[in-house]
Structure formats: C-alpha cells, structure tokens
Motif scaffolding. Structure first.
Motif, short mmCIF file in Angstrom:
data_model
loop_
_atom_site.label_atom_id
_atom_site.label_comp_id
_atom_site.label_asym_id
_atom_site.label_seq_id
_atom_site.Cartn_x
_atom_site.Cartn_y
_atom_site.Cartn_z
N LEU A 24 -0.29 5.08 3.74
CA LEU A 24 1.05 4.60 4.04
C LEU A 24 1.54 5.50 5.16
N ILE A 25 1.62 4.94 6.37
CA ILE A 25 1.98 5.80 7.48
C ILE A 25 3.36 5.42 8.02
N VAL A 80 11.45 7.73 7.27
CA VAL A 80 11.43 6.30 7.00
C VAL A 80 11.37 6.02 5.50
N GLY A 81 11.38 7.07 4.71
CA GLY A 81 11.40 6.88 3.25
C GLY A 81 10.06 7.09 2.59
N LYS A 82 9.13 7.72 3.31
CA LYS A 82 7.80 7.94 2.71
C LYS A 82 7.88 8.89 1.51
N SER A 83 8.59 10.00 1.72
CA SER A 83 8.67 10.99 0.64
C SER A 83 9.41 10.44 -0.57
N SER A 84 10.45 9.64 -0.32
CA SER A 84 11.17 9.03 -1.44
C SER A 84 10.23 8.14 -2.23
N THR A 85 9.36 7.43 -1.51
CA THR A 85 8.40 6.56 -2.19
C THR A 85 7.48 7.37 -3.10
N VAL A 86 6.97 8.50 -2.56
CA VAL A 86 6.10 9.37 -3.37
C VAL A 86 6.85 9.82 -4.62
N ILE A 143 -0.03 9.37 1.93
CA ILE A 143 1.20 9.19 2.71
C ILE A 143 1.09 10.13 3.91
N GLU A 144 1.17 9.58 5.11
CA GLU A 144 0.87 10.40 6.30
C GLU A 144 1.73 10.06 7.50
N GLN A 145 1.99 11.09 8.31
CA GLN A 145 2.59 10.89 9.62
C GLN A 145 1.49 10.82 10.66
N ASN A 146 0.40 11.51 10.32
CA ASN A 146 -0.75 11.63 11.21
C ASN A 146 -1.54 10.33 11.17
N TYR A 170 -4.23 0.08 5.37
CA TYR A 170 -3.06 0.92 5.61
C TYR A 170 -1.80 0.08 5.77
N TYR A 171 -0.69 0.72 5.47
CA TYR A 171 0.62 0.11 5.69
C TYR A 171 1.35 0.97 6.71
N VAL A 172 2.11 0.32 7.58
CA VAL A 172 3.00 1.09 8.44
C VAL A 172 4.42 0.84 7.95
N MET A 173 5.11 1.93 7.74
CA MET A 173 6.45 1.86 7.16
C MET A 173 7.47 2.08 8.25
N ARG A 174 8.55 1.31 8.22
CA ARG A 174 9.63 1.52 9.19
C ARG A 174 10.88 2.00 8.48
N THR A 175 11.90 2.30 9.27
CA THR A 175 13.13 2.84 8.69
C THR A 175 13.61 1.99 7.52
N GLY A 176 14.01 2.62 6.45
CA GLY A 176 14.46 1.91 5.27
C GLY A 176 13.31 1.48 4.40
N GLY A 177 12.11 1.91 4.74
CA GLY A 177 10.98 1.66 3.88
C GLY A 177 10.45 0.24 3.97
#
Lengths: 351, 240, 41
Positions: free
Chosen positions: B34-35, B40-46, B192-195, B206-213
């Motif tokens: 999940l990049i 964009v809410g990645k950490s909230s998802t984790v 979950i990655e930025q890289n 893979y998923y690309v996540m945008r603002t607001g998840g």
C-alpha cells in the motif's frame, strides 16, 4: 557471553557482585564491634531494602513512584501490631475497634509478624495498584504522593489502632545488623530474579518502547502490576525491619523526609539498574553521615558547622547536580555484572 | 477468499478525516503493498488494522472474522503481527531478549525456543549478536530484529509500517528481499510504504493511496512492472 | 466543605478523602478537569 546460560546463573551473575561486598563489609563492621558503626550500617542496609524495592518497579518500568514509603509504613505498623507482647497490648490499645479486637489477644514471633505484614501489604499493593499502574509520568508521581498522604493521614488519625500521633512503643527490638544483611541479600536476590525473568523483561520492554511492547502483545498494566506488587512487598520488608530495628516510631518516621531519601538514593545511583540502587544508598549514606558529623561534632581539624539542615541541603544539591549532569544516575543504568562481561570480552577480542 | 479485508473503512480524528471509504484486501499467501505519500492516511490504516485506532465506520475482516472492535492483543492472537514504524526495538534489552519477549502471547515454551532457534538460523546476524544490547545494532540489523521479533508470535500475516524509513537503499533492498523470502515461506504480507518503486517490484500486487485514504490505483506488482512509469504517475498523484 | 459532607466519625480523615479524590481525578481525567481543546490524540 554465552547466551545459553540458564536463567538461574544469570540472576546469580547479576546479584553476586552486589551481595559479596555487602557481606564482606558487614562482617568487617561486625568484627570492629563499634556500636555507632554497626548502627549506621544497619540503617543503611534497611534503607537499601526499601530502595531496591522501589527500583523493582520504577527502575524496570520507568514510572516514578513516591509511594514506596507508604507501603513500608503499612508493613511496619502491621508487624508492630502483630508482635507487641500480649500483656502490653490492652494498655497500649484500649480503644481497639471490635472487628480488630482479635489483634489484642495474641502476639506473633517477630519473623512471623514480618512475613504476615509483608503479605498483607502485598494485598494492599494489588488493590491500590490496579488503578494506579494505568498512570505514567507526572500523573503517576502525583497519584503515588497522594497515596502516601492518604496513608499518613489514616495512620495519624486512626488513634484506636495506630496510637495516632503518639509513637508506637513496645515493638520488639529484634532486628540486628544480621537481620538487615539478610533483608538486603533477599531484596537483591528478588530484584535480580525479577529482572531476568520473563515478566521483568517484558516490563523493561514497556519502559524501552511502549508502542513496540503493545505491538507484540505485552499488556502494560498487567506487567506493571506484577512489578508494582513485588516492589511494594520488598519495600514493606524494609519497613517492617526498620520498625523492629528502631522499635519506637510514628507516622512521621515514614514521611516525606524518608521518601525524599529513598527516591534521591535511587535517582543518584541510577534508576535503571540494580547496581544503581545499591550504589546510590552507599554514596548518599556516606555523604549524609559525613555532613551530619560536621553538623554535630566537627571532623578532625574542621570545626562544627552550626547549620541545621546542612545534610538535607547538600543532598538536594547533589540530587540536582546529578539530574542535570547525569540524568541516568552514577551508574547510568549499567550493572556491575555488565562491567565484568565487557572486560572479559575486550580481553577476548584483543588476544 | 481474502485473508484480510478492509470494507469501506473511514477513520477520523475529531473533524479531521484521515481515511475515507478505504477498500483493500490481501489474499492468503499474497504480498501486497500500500503505497502513498506522507499524510494520506497510511499510518492510520495500519493502526486501524492493528486495533490501536477504531475506524469511524466500515469493518475489518480477518480469516472471516470481524476484527474491527478487537483489541491489539486479540488481533495479534488472531495472527496479524505488526512491525511498527520507526524500528521500535528495545534498545537496552539484548537481541535475544528482544526475541524472547516477542513470544509473549504464546505460553508454549518449547515451541518458543524452537521458534527462537529458527529466527537465529534465518537471521545469522541476530545469532551473532544475540547477547548484545539491541540499541548497538545498525539500522538495517535493527529492522531485521523488529521483523524477527514480530515473527516470534508465528503470525499468518505480517503488517509492516514503512520498514524502509531511514535505511540506505541497499539495506532497503535487503529488507524487501527478506520479506519476499518470508512470503514464499507462507507468510502473507501487507507492506505500507512511501518508497514506491522498490515496494512495487517486491510485491504481487499494490495499491496507491491518495489523500483521505482513497485508492487510486490497484495493479499487479513484480519485476516486469514499468517502474519509471509508475513513479511518474505516483508523483503526479501527489501533486493533484 | 468536605468536612460537612462526611459523617462525624470520618471527619478526622477528611484529608485522606481529599487526596483520594485527587487520585480519582487523575485516573478518570488524565488531561485535567478542563481538558485543552484539541489535546486529544
């Protein structure tokens, strides 16, 4: 070091470098038979039991507690109530409330009294601990201090049972230098066993990183409660021993002054290690004896410094300096045992 | 059948919406990334999957059970182990002790010891430094330790939050190779990655996540992916 | 004030009750009686 050493040898390895010198010093002091020296050493070692007790919780969890002296006080009073000779009890406690009247009717030998007092204090520690271990940082400090005040008030005001502001008298004066030594050895052994145990490691893990600890399923309140209860029971052992050593005491004996001493000893020595607790007591006790001698009789060529409170002020100053210059205390969280390992491994790598 | 399924997950903190209507799933044995950029809410998802944060709406399913309201301990027992962001190792415990406390949820001592031995086999560097304070390890070694510690609970799924953070590219590659290896041995992975580039190449999907998840892309990962194209797309998402 | 609320026999322990209340406040409102807005995480 071989990491396959059994848990048994690991705690011995941790405790032995601390226990051995204490035994040696005690034997030497006993041989000199100097009454004032024996007294000082006994007091220092009983204090050490309380400081090691505090270390078990605060050192491993990283949460400060100002309440350990409260548990020492509960144990001292409990053991006193149980062991005062039966013939003295009616005159000392004429108004004992009905539900406690059984206390007046018997008296236990001192060792049994201490054991029962420590167990009773353990129960109190669990009851108080369940809510308190949820706090950390400043809140934990305030709440444990508030608990100390609560115990103080109850003991000074509950005249019928505790003799209120009058001192407890008739407490069998049986604790000696050897009892104090036994208490310290026991306290250090308990602390060392706890530190290498799974529960101890988990508690240290919560101190090191609470998030990571939770991520691997460690329950912070549960681990803290285990450490807290053990810690309070060791402090209680110190308190009960102290009671039977000085034999007359009141609530003020276990007040803020003693709390300050106990906390200062742990912080100055280094909260993060068992060695710190032991070193802290020795350093603070030697310094305070030195300044107390200056205050009262002068020392050799140095005249009496007529300045009441000098000892406390110097101690406070040292505490401040340690907090600023070396916040992790003299030992900085390392154990004597680590020091042996390091020397051994540096020798091994250089050869 | 999905192993992990997030169904219309929304997470807000007061009025701030961190994640809105997120739908992702990880199948049994899959390696999914999940990049997305920072914030964009990645950490909230984790945190929601791990049970640290409660989603405001939606549900999370694992092994066909609703785990949305479970506490972190329960979720770990279900088989999801989390490697939190920023290499949270216990610096003043030894490497070995770090691993031992990792097995907190299991009471079977002999199984734990076997597990410990297999970790030391798999991560030779941890065996070599087993008596050393974990804080003395290098960044990459600490990350390996964090992963090994998470594996001590024998999870069926590993959830990693930014394991590449603060590591040199070469070390990041090693960590991702390790994850791939673990995946081949049967552990499902949600990374979950930025890289983006390295994560995409390592993963099956893979998923690309945008603002607001919100999910903007779902695609197959792997070696054959045109990383340059994805990277430019990915960068564009960030500027939208 | 606390004195007025307590039964006569327990009045001497007023301070103990006061500090127990302090502990309870710390437990149920860790961020203080009047929590700062936005301080919640």
């Amino acid at each position: 070091m071989n990491d396959r050493v059994s848990a048994w040898s690991r705690w011995v390895f941790l405790a032995l470098p601390l226990i051995t010198p204490l035994i040696l010093i005690t034997v030497l002091i006993a041989v000199t038979d100097d009454i004032s020296l024996v007294q000082r050493a006994s007091t220092a070692m009983i204090l050490m039991v309380m400081v090691v007790g505090l270390h078990i919780f605060s050192g491993n969890s990283g949460v400060i507690s100002f309440g350990s002296v409260a548990f020492a006080m509960i144990a001292a009073y409990t053991s006193a109530l149980l062991t005062i000779p039966v013939e003295q009890k009616p005159s000392l406690f004429p108004d004992m409330p009905g539900f406690l009247s059984w206390i007046v009717e018997f008296s236990l030998p001192v060792p049994a009294g201490i054991v029962v007092a420590v167990l009773f204090t353990g129960v109190v520690a669990v009851i108080v601990g369940v809510p308190l271990v949820r706090l950390s940082g400043l809140s934990a400090g305030i709440a444990t201090l508030a608990f100390l005040v609560v115990v103080q008030v109850v003991i000074t005001k509950w005249k019928a049972v505790t003799r209120g502001e009058s001192t407890m008298v008739g407490v069998p004066k049986e604790a000696t230098l050897w009892w104090a030594l036994f208490g310290v050895v026991l306290a250090i052994a308990v602390a060392a066993i706890f530190q290498v145990s799974r529960n101890g490691r988990r508690l240290i893990a919560t101190r090191e990183d609470d998030k990571a600890a939770m991520s691997i399923g460690i329950s912070i309140p549960k681990e803290r409660l285990v450490g807290w209860t053990l810690s309070c029971m060791v402090a209680a052992t110190g308190g009960a021993l102290y009671g039977h050593y000085i034999s007359t005491f009141s609530a003020t004996t276990f007040g803020f002054a003693l709390t300050f001493f106990v906390v200062a000893m742990l912080v100055i020595g280094g909260m993060g290690s068992l060695t710190g607790a032991v070193v802290g007591v020795l350093v603070v006790q030697v310094l305070s004896e030195f300044f107390r001698t200056l205050e009262t009789q002068g020392l050799g060529p140095i005249p009496i410094i007529d300045f009441p409170g000098l000892t406390e002020m110097v101690l406070a100053l040292i505490l401040l300096i340690v907090l600023i210059v070396r916040p992790s205390g003299i030992t900085g969280g390392t154990e004597v045992a680590d020091w042996f390992v390091r020397r051994k491994s540096s020798k091994a790598s250089s050869s | 059948m999905s192993l992990l399924k997030l169904d219309q997950i929304s997470i807000s903190y007061g009025r701030a919406v961190a994640v809105k209507g997120l739908d992702i799933h990880v199948d049994e044995g899959e390696f999914v990334s999940l990049i997305g950029h920072n914030g964009v809410g990645k950490s909230s998802t984790v945190k929601a999957i791990a049970g640290v944060v409660r989603p405001t709406s939606g549900s999370i399913w694992f092994k066909d059970r609703d785990i949305t309201q479970m506490d972190p301990g329960g979720i770990l027992r279900m088989g999801i182990a989390v490697v939190p962001e920023g290499r949270h190792i216990f610096a003043r415990l030894t490497v070995r002790e770090n691993l031992v406390v990792g097995a907190t949820i299991s009471r079977d001592r002999s199984a734990n010891l076997k597990n410990l031995d297999s970790m030391i086999d798999r991560f030779p560097v941890l065996g070599k430094y087993s008596g050393r304070m974990a804080g003395l390890l290098s960044g990459g070694e600490q990350q390996q330790l964090a992963i090994a510690r998470a594996l001590m609970s024998s999870p069926s799924m590993l959830l990693l939050d930014e394991p590449s953070l603060g590591l040199a590219p070469l070390i990041v590659q090693q960590v991702f190779d390790l994850l791939k290896e673990l995946n081949e041995q049967g552990v499902s992975i949600l990374l979950i990655e930025q890289n983006a580039a390295q994560a995409i190449v390592a993963s099956d999907r893979y998923y690309v996540m945008r603002t607001g998840g919100v999910i903007s892309t779902e695609a197959r990962g792997g070696d054959q992916v045109d990383v340059a194209k994805i990277e430019s797309d990915y960068l564009n998402f960030g500027t939208v | 004030m606390l004195n007025a609320l307590l039964p006569l026999e327990l009045r001497v322990f007023a301070d103990a009750f006061l500090y127990t209340i302090v502990i309870i406040v710390l437990l149920i409102r860790p961020s203080g009686l009047i929590a700062a807005k936005g301080a919640r995480v």
